[in-house]
Design a protein around this motif. Structure first.
Motif: not given
Length: 378
Positions: A115-138
């Motif tokens: 379950l952790v592996r499955s749920a973490a896929d979603v968390v990691l995806d959102d963390l990565g997308a948030a980091a990407d958005a911040a990098a675009v702003l930077a």
């Protein structure tokens, strides 16, 4: 299934994570472990291969009511015990192929890792997308001047790009750590007292085969009461939530009416004040992140498992860990929304700069953005 959190999951951003942690997901994970275990045991001659096949067919045909399974779990203290009874009844002549050499904790711990592996896929995806958005702003605002603030007061000039690059760096670091911890979570297989006695002399080989079938790391040795991995996971999730809280807090502050330096693309309104434009995605990201430290602390406190099987500490992990995944997942999801549509107002930043502020700091900040984005690209 009725989801008790349905009223708040979407608001908190936890809806995608929650679908991977609900009662149906738990039951699927536990059944997947039992089926994989039967085949792993058959591969080493502990049960007939044909019986393992029949057991898998029986598992596929089960229709389990989560509420009924929960009620049946009260007597033994965990849902694996009544689940095994159901499987053995359904398997009939192949009942001996159900749960070979295992104890309840083997199945529940391994199911929780799935379950952790499955749920973490979603968390990691959102963390990565948030980091990407911040990098675009930077990158877009590398040279956009604004005043830096320390201890709540105006300090020296910086650029908004430097602020956003810092957000991106923190999110990337938290994401890498969480990914490494989740990727290293192993199977659990130790038998009644953690000695693998019931599957001797094939216990270690069965454990490795079980891990391979489920796509999990191999355990080395059983970890029934050695809970450093759960502690590391709690820490990584807590840090990830904190990494989300930082930019969310900045957005709330910078969006204040008196500053007006940023605004969300779809701000929230008020039931009584129609002029309000609330940075609601950042606000809900902060709300989720604030739940994480307490849940992480519960898991760290629960690491004290006595002897070879814990009385209570193990049981405290299940809901605490899934709630922590929801909290961190919600923070990451809502921050992704916040940063992906964040509107920057350079004119307000220029207005808020102190007239006598020195210029060099601004150029140094732009150079810092270049270094952070270059490191990220590598």
């Amino acid at each position: 299934m009725t989801n008790a959190a349905a009223l708040f999951d979407a608001l908190s951003g936890a809806d995608r994570v929650s679908t991977r942690l609900d009662d149906a997901a738990w039951i699927r994970a536990l059944l997947a472990v039992e089926v994989a275990l039967s085949h792993a045991a058959a591969a080493h001659g502990l049960v007939p291969a044909a019986d393992a096949d029949r057991m898998e067919q029986a598992a596929a045909g089960l229709h389990i009511d989560p509420a009924a399974l929960g009620r049946a779990a009260v007597e033994g203290g965990n849902p694996v015990i009544p689940l095994v009874r159901l499987l053995r009844t359904a398997a009939g002549a192949a009942a001996a192929a159900v749960h070979p050499g295992a104890t309840s904790q083997d199945v529940l711990d391994t199911g929780l890792v799935l379950l952790v592996r499955s749920a973490a896929d979603v968390v990691l995806d959102d963390l990565g997308a948030a980091a990407d958005a911040a990098a675009v702003l930077a990158a877009a605002h590398r040279d956009t001047p604004m005043i830096a603030r320390t201890l709540g007061q105006q300090a020296l000039p910086t650029t908004f790009g430097a602020v956003a690059a810092g957000w991106s760096a923190g999110l990337d670091r938290a994401r890498r750590r969480l990914s490494a911890v989740v990727g290293g979570l192993p199977v659990q297989f130790g038998g009644a007292a953690g000695t693998l006695a019931a599957s001797y002399p094939h216990g270690p080989a069965v454990a490795d085969a079980l891990a391979d079938r489920l796509g999990l790391a191999r355990q080395g040795v059983p970890w029934h009461t050695e809970r450093t991995r759960i502690g590391e996971l709690a820490g990584a999730l807590g840090v990830a939530a904190g990494a989300c809280a930082k930019p969310a807090a900045d957005v709330v502050a910078l969006a204040a009416t008196e500053l007006g330096e940023v605004s969300e693309a779809a701000p929230g309104d008020s039931s009584s004040m129609p002029h309000k434009r609330n940075p609601i995605a950042a606000i809900t990201a902060r709300a989720c992140a604030r739940r994480a430290p307490g849940l992480a602390a519960t898991l760290l406190a629960a690491m004290e498992h006595e002897h070879q099987r814990a009385a209570g500490a193990w049981h405290a992990e299940w809901e605490s860990l899934t709630d922590l995944l929801r909290a961190t997942g919600g923070a990451a999801a809502r921050l992704r929304v916040c940063l992906s549509g964040l509107q920057i107002h350079p004119e307000a930043m220029a207005r808020n700069l102190r007239p006598n502020a020195a210029e060099p700091g601004r150029h140094h900040a732009a150079d810092l953005v270049d270094r952070i984005l270059a490191a990220r690209a590598s």
